[in-house]
Design a protein around this motif. Structure first.
Motif, PDB file in Angstrom:
ATOM      1  N   ALA A  88      45.721   4.577  21.529  1.00 13.69           N
ATOM      2  CA  ALA A  88      45.256   5.889  22.036  1.00 13.69           C
ATOM      3  C   ALA A  88      46.396   6.697  22.645  1.00 13.69           C
ATOM      4  O   ALA A  88      46.249   7.314  23.700  1.00 13.69           O
ATOM      5  N   LEU A  89      47.548   6.699  21.963  1.00 17.01           N
ATOM      6  CA  LEU A  89      48.656   7.535  22.444  1.00 17.01           C
ATOM      7  C   LEU A  89      48.331   8.998  22.145  1.00 17.01           C
ATOM      8  O   LEU A  89      47.660   9.294  21.159  1.00 17.01           O
ATOM      9  N   PHE A  90      48.829   9.889  22.998  1.00 20.42           N
ATOM     10  CA  PHE A  90      48.566  11.316  22.784  1.00 20.42           C
ATOM     11  C   PHE A  90      49.472  11.822  21.664  1.00 20.42           C
ATOM     12  O   PHE A  90      50.696  11.889  21.822  1.00 20.42           O
ATOM     13  N   ASP A  91      48.837  12.192  20.535  1.00 18.88           N
ATOM     14  CA  ASP A  91      49.584  12.594  19.331  1.00 18.88           C
ATOM     15  C   ASP A  91      50.553  13.737  19.564  1.00 18.88           C
ATOM     16  O   ASP A  91      51.607  13.800  18.937  1.00 18.88           O
ATOM     17  N   SER A  92      50.128  14.663  20.433  1.00 21.80           N
ATOM     18  CA  SER A  92      50.916  15.890  20.585  1.00 21.80           C
ATOM     19  C   SER A  92      52.139  15.685  21.485  1.00 21.80           C
ATOM     20  O   SER A  92      52.951  16.579  21.625  1.00 21.80           O
ATOM     21  N   MET A  93      52.239  14.499  22.112  1.00 19.69           N
ATOM     22  CA  MET A  93      53.353  14.270  23.040  1.00 19.69           C
ATOM     23  C   MET A  93      54.327  13.253  22.466  1.00 19.69           C
ATOM     24  O   MET A  93      53.960  12.437  21.621  1.00 19.69           O
ATOM     25  N   LEU A 101      53.448  10.673  31.657  1.00 17.65           N
ATOM     26  CA  LEU A 101      52.407  11.652  32.015  1.00 17.65           C
ATOM     27  C   LEU A 101      51.838  11.428  33.420  1.00 17.65           C
ATOM     28  O   LEU A 101      51.797  12.354  34.237  1.00 17.65           O
ATOM     29  N   ALA A 102      51.432  10.190  33.699  1.00 13.17           N
ATOM     30  CA  ALA A 102      50.829   9.920  35.022  1.00 13.17           C
ATOM     31  C   ALA A 102      51.859  10.138  36.135  1.00 13.17           C
ATOM     32  O   ALA A 102      51.521  10.641  37.213  1.00 13.17           O
ATOM     33  N   GLU A 105      52.136  13.799  36.786  1.00 10.58           N
ATOM     34  CA  GLU A 105      50.931  14.396  37.364  1.00 10.58           C
ATOM     35  C   GLU A 105      50.635  13.913  38.785  1.00 10.58           C
ATOM     36  O   GLU A 105      50.078  14.663  39.573  1.00 10.58           O
ATOM     37  N   ARG A 150      52.829   2.761  29.017  1.00 14.69           N
ATOM     38  CA  ARG A 150      52.065   3.829  29.677  1.00 14.69           C
ATOM     39  C   ARG A 150      51.096   3.240  30.701  1.00 14.69           C
ATOM     40  O   ARG A 150      50.934   3.787  31.800  1.00 14.69           O
TER      41      ARG A 150
END
Lengths: 248, 266
Positions: A88-93, A101-102, A105, A150
């Motif tokens: 479930a990696l973020f495709d757009s990143m 990311l965390a 944020e 991650r």
């Protein structure tokens, strides 16, 4: 410590969990075994607050999270990391965007410190120089390792693994198993892994629980699993189509 | 033996009506909750300015060529048909008035919105739908991030900002298209066309169109996000959500166009 008490969960008319009781002690790796679709992943999602139980209680460090409001879960989730079945990696990143990311944020770390931390976490899972790659450029095993980096980026107390070795070749499966063991030993992380991979379960587990027909029917160490005469556990461990587990 | 289509027994008809009614109210409730959560996320969105800029680029800059193409022909066809409609009873020097008002008040905002609904609304639903079925939205939550705050709010802000900007471009290009075709084939020189436009221009003509565009931008992004979040069932589900997002956004654009027009001009 995580305690699950008499938890029920259904989807439409399908009763998936029918009174699950399980305790995961601090620092241990608990593996939950069970057939595909028996509700193993649902248990992880209930612990993370991604799903709510129909009834029953779940305690994390003594707090009853089943009483939490949605807004309270975000604080709790910072103590958790989760590795998803398909990463479930973020495709757009990029890989750096995913792992960092965390940190970006939820912390006040500078960009330089974040990059350093991302590189350190990637190194811990055996990857380096992949920070600028997109998930589509990674192999299945690399995706899992980035997913793991991650999951541990925020130095969580708990890591949940959803089918960590599914879809990987035996060698890459062993690499992931070694990583899980290494993380437990070096970072003292409490882990819950759901799987139907017996080899993986024996390698990473301190204790193994068997989920069958919506209930935990057996809990024991890998040695106890090997010696048990529970027919359901025996059939599952031996991978036999003959026995009490219905194959249809 | 195959079933006869539409051969509902009364019981099945009641069940169908009941199911559709429940689904309708579930959607209304779900949308209301998402809009509330999205509005709560507005203050936090300021700290994620880069996400808004990314979405503004995707919605606005990347839509510009298509909007320009649609606008130039809209202006041209409006001029040609206006001449056909008015030439018997209105002096042709007022052609610019007709084209300008039709474009600014109605055609540019509505056609731009419909084009963007097809291009961007579908894109949002497909992207978020894929994220949903591949557990990326769950993954965001496990990282203690609110998916509505992180994914919906920047798209909403980008939508309500970029649609009016695109509409300004569409106004200018459509008027240019109308003026060009008037000069080339209708024997109306540009200065006559512009004078006609200026003599009856009201700022309300422009701002009513921009206000409509603001509303349409919100509709496109919210509906795209909502359908994306509701996706289930793999690739087939993503396709279903994408189609629904475009159809629902287009219908709501036309309904809200009437409501806004009634409020502003009624």
């Amino acid at each position: 410590m995580i305690e699950i008490k008499n938890v029920f969960k259904s989807f439409g008319g399908n009763q998936v969990l029918r009174g699950v009781d399980l305790t995961i002690k601090k620092g241990e790796t608990m593996v939950i075994l069970g057939r595909s679709g028996c509700g193993k992943s649902v248990m992880l999602k209930l612990i993370m607050g991604l799903l709510r139980p129909d009834s029953g209680q779940i305690f994390v460090n003594g707090d009853e999270i089943t009483l939490f409001k949605d807004s309270q879960f975000n604080k709790l989730r910072q103590k958790f990391g989760m590795l998803f079945q398909a990463a479930a990696l973020f495709d757009s990143m990029t890989v750096d965007g995913n792992v960092g990311l965390a940190l970006r944020e939820h912390t006040n770390l500078s960009e330089k410190e974040i990059e350093k931390k991302v590189a350190a976490k990637l190194k811990l899972v055996g990857l380096s120089g992949v920070e600028q790659m997109k998930p589509a450029e990674l192999s299945g095993g690399m995706k899992k390792r980035v997913g793991l980096a991650r999951a541990i980026a925020m130095d969580p107390e708990y890591v949940l693994y959803d089918e960590p070795t599914t879809g990987l070749d035996p060698i890459m499966s062993d690499v992931i198993n070694e990583l899980i063991v290494c993380l437990r030993n070096t970072l003292s992380i409490t882990s819950i892994a759901v799987t139907h991979d017996i080899v993986s379960a024996y390698k990473i587990a301190d204790r193994i629980a068997m989920l069958y027909e919506g209930k935990i029917i057996f809990v024991g160490t890998p040695e106890e699993v090997k010696r048990t005469d529970n027919p359901v556990v025996r059939q599952f461990v031996e991978g036999s189509s003959q026995g009490p587990i219905e194959t249809l | 033996m195959s079933k006869i289509p539409f051969a509902h027994t009364p019981e099945n008809v009641f069940r169908l009506v009941g199911r559709k009614t429940i689904a309708f109210f579930e959607d209304v409730g779900g949308l209301a909750v998402m809009i509330k959560e999205m509005l709560w996320g507005l203050p936090k969105a300021v700290t994620r300015f880069h996400l808004i800029i990314e979405q503004m680029h995707a919605m606005g800059v990347n839509s510009l060529p298509l909007v320009a193409l649609v606008s130039i022909f809209t202006g041209a066809v409006t001029a040609v048909q206006a001449v056909y409609q008015i030439s018997d009873y209105v002096p042709i020097r007022y052609l610019g008035t007709m084209v300008g008002k039709a474009v600014m008040i109605e055609l540019a905002p509505v056609l731009t919105a419909l084009v963007v609904a097809g291009r961007v609304g579908a894109g949002i639903a497909a992207e978020l739908g894929t994220m949903k079925v591949t557990e990326q939205i769950d993954a965001l939550q496990t990282l203690a991030l609110d998916p509505v705050e992180y994914l919906v709010t920047p798209r909403f802000i980008a939508g309500v900002l970029m649609l009016p900007i695109l509409t300004v471009f569409a106004d200018a290009i459509a008027v240019a298209g109308g003026m060009g075709i008037s000069a080339a084939t209708l024997h109306v020189p540009p200065h006559t066309f512009i004078n006609g436009m200026r003599s009856f221009f009201k700022s309300m003509d422009l701002f009513s169109g921009l206000f409509k565009a603001f509303v349409f931008g919100g509709i496109i992004s919210i509906i795209g996000c909502y359908q994306g979040f509701k996706t289930y069932g793999g690739a087939e589900g993503v396709g279903r959500s994408t189609t629904k997002a475009v159809v629902l956004a287009s219908v709501l654009i036309l309904i809200s166009d009437y409501i806004v027009a009634t409020i502003l001009f009624g």
